[in-house]
Design a protein around this motif. Structure first.
Motif, PDB file in Angstrom:
ATOM      1  N   LEU A 107       0.834  -1.205   0.000  1.00 40.41           N
ATOM      2  CA  LEU A 107       0.000   0.000   0.000  1.00 40.41           C
ATOM      3  C   LEU A 107       0.869   1.256   0.000  1.00 40.41           C
ATOM      4  O   LEU A 107       0.609   2.208  -0.743  1.00 40.41           O
ATOM      5  CB  LEU A 107      -0.932  -0.015   1.213  1.00 40.41           C
ATOM      6  N   ALA A 108       1.892   1.252   0.822  1.00 35.35           N
ATOM      7  CA  ALA A 108       2.784   2.415   0.887  1.00 35.35           C
ATOM      8  C   ALA A 108       3.460   2.662  -0.457  1.00 35.35           C
ATOM      9  O   ALA A 108       3.623   3.814  -0.887  1.00 35.35           O
ATOM     10  CB  ALA A 108       3.821   2.219   1.986  1.00 35.35           C
ATOM     11  N   ASP A 109       3.854   1.594  -1.146  1.00 35.90           N
ATOM     12  CA  ASP A 109       4.489   1.728  -2.448  1.00 35.90           C
ATOM     13  C   ASP A 109       3.556   2.377  -3.469  1.00 35.90           C
ATOM     14  O   ASP A 109       4.010   2.971  -4.456  1.00 35.90           O
ATOM     15  CB  ASP A 109       4.935   0.356  -2.973  1.00 35.90           C
ATOM     16  N   ARG A 110       2.250   2.252  -3.235  1.00 33.13           N
ATOM     17  CA  ARG A 110       1.262   2.837  -4.154  1.00 33.13           C
ATOM     18  C   ARG A 110       0.856   4.255  -3.731  1.00 33.13           C
ATOM     19  O   ARG A 110      -0.039   4.846  -4.318  1.00 33.13           O
ATOM     20  CB  ARG A 110       0.020   1.953  -4.202  1.00 33.13           C
ATOM     21  N   GLY A 111       1.499   4.746  -2.687  1.00 30.55           N
ATOM     22  CA  GLY A 111       1.160   6.074  -2.205  1.00 30.55           C
ATOM     23  C   GLY A 111      -0.066   6.119  -1.331  1.00 30.55           C
ATOM     24  O   GLY A 111      -0.662   7.179  -1.114  1.00 30.55           O
ATOM     25  N   ILE A 112      -0.467   4.953  -0.796  1.00 26.55           N
ATOM     26  CA  ILE A 112      -1.635   4.850   0.080  1.00 26.55           C
ATOM     27  C   ILE A 112      -1.163   4.612   1.509  1.00 26.55           C
ATOM     28  O   ILE A 112      -0.384   3.679   1.759  1.00 26.55           O
ATOM     29  CB  ILE A 112      -2.553   3.688  -0.353  1.00 26.55           C
ATOM     30  N   GLU A 113      -1.597   5.430   2.439  1.00 23.35           N
ATOM     31  CA  GLU A 113      -1.223   5.212   3.831  1.00 23.35           C
ATOM     32  C   GLU A 113      -1.913   3.945   4.347  1.00 23.35           C
ATOM     33  O   GLU A 113      -3.142   3.873   4.362  1.00 23.35           O
ATOM     34  CB  GLU A 113      -1.637   6.390   4.708  1.00 23.35           C
ATOM     35  N   PRO A 114      -1.164   2.935   4.769  1.00 20.88           N
ATOM     36  CA  PRO A 114      -1.794   1.715   5.274  1.00 20.88           C
ATOM     37  C   PRO A 114      -2.624   2.024   6.521  1.00 20.88           C
ATOM     38  O   PRO A 114      -2.152   2.750   7.411  1.00 20.88           O
ATOM     39  CB  PRO A 114      -0.604   0.811   5.627  1.00 20.88           C
ATOM     40  N   PRO A 115      -3.838   1.513   6.603  1.00 22.33           N
ATOM     41  CA  PRO A 115      -4.678   1.766   7.778  1.00 22.33           C
ATOM     42  C   PRO A 115      -4.232   0.919   8.970  1.00 22.33           C
ATOM     43  O   PRO A 115      -4.859  -0.083   9.329  1.00 22.33           O
ATOM     44  CB  PRO A 115      -6.080   1.376   7.304  1.00 22.33           C
ATOM     45  N   LEU A 116      -3.128   1.331   9.580  1.00 20.83           N
ATOM     46  CA  LEU A 116      -2.536   0.581  10.679  1.00 20.83           C
ATOM     47  C   LEU A 116      -2.992   1.126  12.031  1.00 20.83           C
ATOM     48  O   LEU A 116      -3.224   2.329  12.182  1.00 20.83           O
ATOM     49  CB  LEU A 116      -1.007   0.659  10.606  1.00 20.83           C
ATOM     50  N   LEU A 117      -3.085   0.240  13.001  1.00 16.17           N
ATOM     51  CA  LEU A 117      -3.389   0.631  14.375  1.00 16.17           C
ATOM     52  C   LEU A 117      -2.100   0.792  15.165  1.00 16.17           C
ATOM     53  O   LEU A 117      -1.106   0.104  14.896  1.00 16.17           O
ATOM     54  CB  LEU A 117      -4.275  -0.418  15.046  1.00 16.17           C
ATOM     55  N   ARG A 118      -2.139   1.692  16.140  1.00 18.63           N
ATOM     56  CA  ARG A 118      -1.021   1.849  17.064  1.00 18.63           C
ATOM     57  C   ARG A 118      -1.432   1.332  18.436  1.00 18.63           C
ATOM     58  O   ARG A 118      -2.608   1.217  18.752  1.00 18.63           O
ATOM     59  CB  ARG A 118      -0.610   3.317  17.156  1.00 18.63           C
ATOM     60  N   SER A 119      -0.430   1.063  19.252  1.00 19.26           N
ATOM     61  CA  SER A 119      -0.703   0.607  20.610  1.00 19.26           C
ATOM     62  C   SER A 119      -1.410   1.696  21.405  1.00 19.26           C
ATOM     63  O   SER A 119      -1.016   2.874  21.358  1.00 19.26           O
ATOM     64  CB  SER A 119       0.595   0.214  21.312  1.00 19.26           C
TER      65      SER A 119
END
Length: 251
Positions: free
Chosen positions: A214-226
């Motif tokens: 996703l990052a390679d495509r310029g899309i911020e991955p919808p990741l969760l943080r602690s």
């Protein structure tokens, strides 16, 4: 033989399996991660299912710090873990024909979504029919299983097939039939299962691949943080707000 030596043998066995999966499943991991990234980009939803101890790996990728917020657990009452009493009921339910269809009929899964199905043996009716019915709905299926079971055991599904036969992609955990890495002359049964360690790592590798794609495509991955780091709750709130229509564990 000391307990310490046995502990070291188990670690060696687990590390050996992880190295095999890393090297031998690299292509499948890349393909699975790419499929997840494609689905996120196209507006699809992500689900994971596992029964019994296989559910542990599925649960590990849901609402997970460092994981994709869009990964949802497809829960089947009575088979998600060993909390059902008696615990043997969960194993019995895995063999019930028709249960998967009933679950999918009442689930939010739809065409264009991805379902990750974790089943070590892949031989019981529930994972087999879950894959068959999901694909009939237009859902892409990633199976995480030990391919060895298909050649060394008998299928428990009426079709005589296994989970691996009904997937778009298969990830082989390399776990030996019986899921026990150690033996000892003074212990009558093999012991020390490694499937949870390996399968969990395998799925995290897939999600890491998806995030990078996703990052390679310029899309911020919808990741969760602690939630235990400063700003974590605020970060997660933003992600869940943006992707709320594809997150089902909040409802």
């Amino acid at each position: 033989m000391s307990d310490r030596k046995l502990a070291g043998q188990f670690f060696d066995a687990a590390i050996g399996l992880l190295q095999r999966v890393r090297d031998e499943e690299a292509g499948a991991i890349e393909a699975a991660g790419t499929l997840l990234a494609d689905t996120v980009e196209d507006g699809g939803r992500l689900f994971a299912f596992g029964a019994g101890h296989s559910s542990l790996a599925a649960q590990d990728v849901v609402y997970r710090a460092g994981g994709l917020a869009l990964m949802n657990l497809l829960a089947v009452p009575g088979v998600v873990g060993v909390d059902v009493m008696p615990a043997t009921l969960g194993s019995a339910l895995e063999r019930v024909d028709g249960l998967a269809a009933a679950v999918l009929d009442s689930s939010p899964l739809r065409a264009g979504d991805v379902l990750v199905i974790v089943s070590l043996s892949g031989r019981n009716a529930l994972p087999v029919e879950m894959a068959m019915n999901a694909r009939a709905l237009g859902v892409k299926v990633i199976g995480v299983t030990s391919v060895a079971y298909a050649s060394e055991t008998t299928s428990r599904h009426v079709s005589g097939t296994y989970l691996r036969d009904h997937c778009d992609l298969v990830l082989d955990s390399k776990i030996a039939v019986g899921d026990a890495e150690l033996t000892l002359d003074t212990v009558p049964a093999p012991f020390a299962p490694a499937s949870t360690v390996v399968t969990t790592a395998l799925l995290q590798a897939v999600l890491a691949t998806a995030a990078g794609a996703l990052a390679d495509r310029g899309i911020e991955p919808p990741l969760l943080r602690s939630g235990n780091v400063d700003g974590g709750h605020e970060w997660n709130g933003r992600v869940m707000e943006e992707y709320g229509d594809r997150i089902f564990y909040r409802r």
